[in-house]
Design a protein around this motif. Structure first.
Motif, PDB file in Angstrom:
ATOM      1  N   UNK A   1     -11.178  11.831 -10.233  1.00  0.00           N
ATOM      2  CA  UNK A   1     -11.012  12.368  -8.913  1.00  0.00           C
ATOM      3  C   UNK A   1     -11.788  11.442  -7.825  1.00  0.00           C
ATOM      4  N   UNK A   2     -12.973  11.075  -8.097  1.00  0.00           N
ATOM      5  CA  UNK A   2     -13.613  10.080  -6.837  1.00  0.00           C
ATOM      6  C   UNK A   2     -12.828   8.802  -6.846  1.00  0.00           C
ATOM      7  N   UNK A   3     -12.580   8.125  -8.027  1.00  0.00           N
ATOM      8  CA  UNK A   3     -12.012   6.837  -7.785  1.00  0.00           C
ATOM      9  C   UNK A   3     -10.647   6.787  -7.216  1.00  0.00           C
ATOM     10  N   UNK A   4      -9.831   8.150  -7.554  1.00  0.00           N
ATOM     11  CA  UNK A   4      -8.541   8.134  -6.782  1.00  0.00           C
ATOM     12  C   UNK A   4      -8.508   8.418  -5.530  1.00  0.00           C
ATOM     13  N   UNK A   5      -9.484   9.192  -5.176  1.00  0.00           N
ATOM     14  CA  UNK A   5      -9.821   9.508  -3.735  1.00  0.00           C
ATOM     15  C   UNK A   5     -10.181   8.145  -3.009  1.00  0.00           C
ATOM     16  N   UNK A   6     -11.115   7.423  -3.418  1.00  0.00           N
ATOM     17  CA  UNK A   6     -11.406   6.171  -3.025  1.00  0.00           C
ATOM     18  C   UNK A   6     -10.352   5.028  -2.794  1.00  0.00           C
ATOM     19  N   UNK A   7      -9.568   4.833  -3.706  1.00  0.00           N
ATOM     20  CA  UNK A   7      -8.281   4.185  -3.757  1.00  0.00           C
ATOM     21  C   UNK A   7      -7.325   4.558  -2.820  1.00  0.00           C
ATOM     22  N   UNK A   8      -6.932   5.877  -2.697  1.00  0.00           N
ATOM     23  CA  UNK A   8      -6.091   6.381  -1.424  1.00  0.00           C
ATOM     24  C   UNK A   8      -6.793   6.225  -0.423  1.00  0.00           C
ATOM     25  N   UNK A   9      -7.873   6.318  -0.044  1.00  0.00           N
ATOM     26  CA  UNK A   9      -8.890   5.967   1.398  1.00  0.00           C
ATOM     27  C   UNK A   9      -8.499   4.530   1.750  1.00  0.00           C
ATOM     28  N   UNK A  10      -8.631   3.596   0.881  1.00  0.00           N
ATOM     29  CA  UNK A  10      -8.473   2.334   0.981  1.00  0.00           C
ATOM     30  C   UNK A  10      -7.029   1.856   1.308  1.00  0.00           C
ATOM     31  N   UNK A  11      -6.104   2.603   0.723  1.00  0.00           N
ATOM     32  CA  UNK A  11      -4.864   2.242   0.569  1.00  0.00           C
ATOM     33  C   UNK A  11      -4.188   2.663   2.458  1.00  0.00           C
ATOM     34  N   UNK A  12      -4.765   3.980   2.518  1.00  0.00           N
ATOM     35  CA  UNK A  12      -4.339   4.374   3.995  1.00  0.00           C
ATOM     36  C   UNK A  12      -5.048   3.589   5.125  1.00  0.00           C
ATOM     37  N   UNK A  13      -6.419   3.394   4.800  1.00  0.00           N
ATOM     38  CA  UNK A  13      -7.108   2.739   5.936  1.00  0.00           C
ATOM     39  C   UNK A  13      -6.357   1.283   5.963  1.00  0.00           C
ATOM     40  N   UNK A  14      -6.083   0.450   4.851  1.00  0.00           N
ATOM     41  CA  UNK A  14      -5.326  -0.740   5.115  1.00  0.00           C
ATOM     42  C   UNK A  14      -3.886  -0.656   5.732  1.00  0.00           C
ATOM     43  N   UNK A  15      -3.256   0.382   5.516  1.00  0.00           N
ATOM     44  CA  UNK A  15      -1.872   0.460   6.070  1.00  0.00           C
ATOM     45  C   UNK A  15      -1.891   0.711   7.412  1.00  0.00           C
TER      46      UNK A  15
ATOM     47  N   UNK B   1       0.895  -1.334  -0.101  1.00  0.00           N
ATOM     48  CA  UNK B   1      -0.121   0.031  -0.055  1.00  0.00           C
ATOM     49  C   UNK B   1       0.702   1.073   0.155  1.00  0.00           C
ATOM     50  N   UNK B   2       2.140   1.115   0.584  1.00  0.00           N
ATOM     51  CA  UNK B   2       2.897   2.241   0.560  1.00  0.00           C
ATOM     52  C   UNK B   2       3.455   2.465  -1.028  1.00  0.00           C
ATOM     53  N   UNK B   3       3.602   1.498  -1.675  1.00  0.00           N
ATOM     54  CA  UNK B   3       3.993   1.753  -3.063  1.00  0.00           C
ATOM     55  C   UNK B   3       2.725   2.507  -3.961  1.00  0.00           C
ATOM     56  N   UNK B   4       1.518   1.882  -3.644  1.00  0.00           N
ATOM     57  CA  UNK B   4       0.360   2.250  -4.374  1.00  0.00           C
ATOM     58  C   UNK B   4       0.181   3.919  -3.840  1.00  0.00           C
ATOM     59  N   UNK B   5       0.293   4.280  -2.681  1.00  0.00           N
ATOM     60  CA  UNK B   5       0.269   5.446  -2.313  1.00  0.00           C
ATOM     61  C   UNK B   5       1.035   6.383  -3.067  1.00  0.00           C
ATOM     62  N   UNK B   6       2.402   6.194  -3.114  1.00  0.00           N
ATOM     63  CA  UNK B   6       3.457   6.858  -3.560  1.00  0.00           C
ATOM     64  C   UNK B   6       3.029   7.266  -5.067  1.00  0.00           C
ATOM     65  N   UNK B   7       2.512   6.042  -5.774  1.00  0.00           N
ATOM     66  CA  UNK B   7       2.300   6.101  -7.370  1.00  0.00           C
ATOM     67  C   UNK B   7       0.933   7.186  -7.386  1.00  0.00           C
ATOM     68  N   UNK B   8      -0.091   6.868  -6.445  1.00  0.00           N
ATOM     69  CA  UNK B   8      -0.897   7.912  -6.557  1.00  0.00           C
ATOM     70  C   UNK B   8      -0.747   9.302  -6.179  1.00  0.00           C
TER      71      UNK B   8
END
Length: 408
Positions: free
Chosen positions: A289-303, A267-274
């Protein structure tokens, strides 16, 4: 280098060597013993997941470790090591590997003093039978060989005493063998000691019958005393249960930490790419915008949940004499004593070791504490994996919808 093919050649060489050098005296150090050692060496080596080269070194040493008995019995380890070196040189094995094989063979010389893991594996494989149910049968063969080889008659009682002394002094060198074989080895030791004690008691009873008669009452009291002493002894089965349970939970904890590390890294890699790529171009692709924010939120919560699963929690690190008296503190967990001085901790440990109830209570608390920590770890990890799994699916669907319907 094809190590598997080399091991097959070593097997063929050893088989031919033992066949061409028959010796009726060697009923123990023969091909059957060598095959048992090779099997044990493979089992231990597989547990430690050795590399192909290290696996070859261990198994090759096992094939040659006792071949020297047929060449130079007085120093069979050196003879076996040289025989292995001569064979390996003909198969174009590099000198470094040959030296490691020789050292593994030389390490089996009594008393064993192995230094590397490979040497420890070969030494434990050589004496693997001490902790198995075949010990009695193998021990009889060794006695028979000893008498034939040294042209001496050694009685069962004397041999049993020598074997008891050897078992008491012997320790397995690898954690795997200590965990797997120590209990059975102890049982084998106790059987021999019981045989010796029974022999001595029978001799003593014969002398007593000729001299004085022991009152029946005293015998009953002595019997009750012996039973009480046995009942007061810690059960080895209980100790084994605690050890195995603790080791299993430790492995589960290591697995949980590994899983959490995978999630954090991914998830750190995904967040860095985003953050570095996609969000910079969000103005050019506003529909993402909305899909990107959703993916970012998923990665942050998972981390976050993965970090919570591995975040350590350390108690105060102190205990009081009252805690010791009331048996409230678990001295087996570092978090309860790391701020105490050595003298206070030593007093507490001595008090615990002299109190069976306190000792087993501490072991129970330790196992329970490990279990509760494991429960929390895996609960947080499950949430983390669920968020990541479902979140990724939803985010990908959102990206597809946004690209198909709003990308134009």
């Amino acid at each position: 280098m094809n190590y598997q093919q080399l091991l097959e050649q070593a097997k063929q060489f050893a088989t031919t060597f033992f066949t061409e050098h028959p010796d009726e005296k060697l009923v123990y150090h023969n091909m059957q013993h060598t095959e048992r050692v090779v099997t044990a060496a493979k089992e231990i080596a597989n547990h430690y997941q050795l590399s192909d080269e290290d696996f070859f070194i261990v198994v090759a040493a096992a094939w040659f470790h006792d071949a020297g008995y047929y060449i130079q019995p007085g120093d069979h380890e050196a003879a076996g090591a040289q025989l292995a070196a001569d064979f390996l040189q003909k198969t174009s094995v590099d000198e470094g590997t040959i030296q490691k094989v020789k050292k593994c063979i030389l390490a089996t010389k009594m008393p064993q003093r192995p230094e590397t893991l490979l040497e420890k594996i070969v030494c434990d494989a050589d004496l693997f039978h001490l902790g198995t149910e075949d010990f009695g049968k193998v021990n009889k063969l060794l006695r028979k060989e000893y008498m034939a080889f040294h042209n001496a008659d050694i009685g069962k009682d004397e041999w049993n005493r020598k074997t008891v002394l050897f078992l008491q002094q012997h320790q397995y060198h690898t954690d795997y063998c200590r965990l797997l074989l120590s209990d059975t080895k102890q049982q084998n030791l106790e059987k021999l000691m019981h045989k010796i004690e029974a022999k001595e008691e029978n001799a003593s009873e014969q002398i007593t019958e000729k001299t004085i008669l022991t009152p029946v009452k005293d015998e009953k009291e002595q019997g009750h005393k012996n039973k009480k002493e046995k009942n007061d002894r810690p059960e080895r089965g209980i100790e084994t249960m605690f050890r195995i349970t603790s080791n299993n939970q430790q492995r589960l904890s290591d697995m949980a930490d590994s899983k959490a590390h995978i999630m954090i890294s991914t998830n750190s890699i995904i967040i860095s790419v985003l953050l570095s790529v996609l969000l910079r171009k969000i103005e050019d692709y506003p529909h993402l915008t909305i899909p990107s924010v959703m993916l970012l939120a998923v990665c942050v919560i998972t981390t976050v949940f993965s970090i919570i699963a591995t975040r350590p929690k350390i108690p105060s690190g102190t205990f009081t004499p009252e805690d010791i008296r009331q048996k409230k503190v678990n001295l087996l967990f570092f978090g309860n004593f790391y701020r105490m001085n050595l003298e206070e901790y030593t007093d507490g440990m001595l008090h615990m070791m002299n109190d069976r109830e306190f000792l087993y209570g501490s072991l129970i608390k330790d196992v329970y504490s490990q279990g509760t920590v494991l429960g929390k770890k895996y609960r947080m990890l499950r949430i983390s994996y669920n968020v990541f799994m479902f979140g990724m699916v939803v985010s990908v669907i959102a990206f597809v919808i946004a690209s198909v319907y709003f990308g134009k």
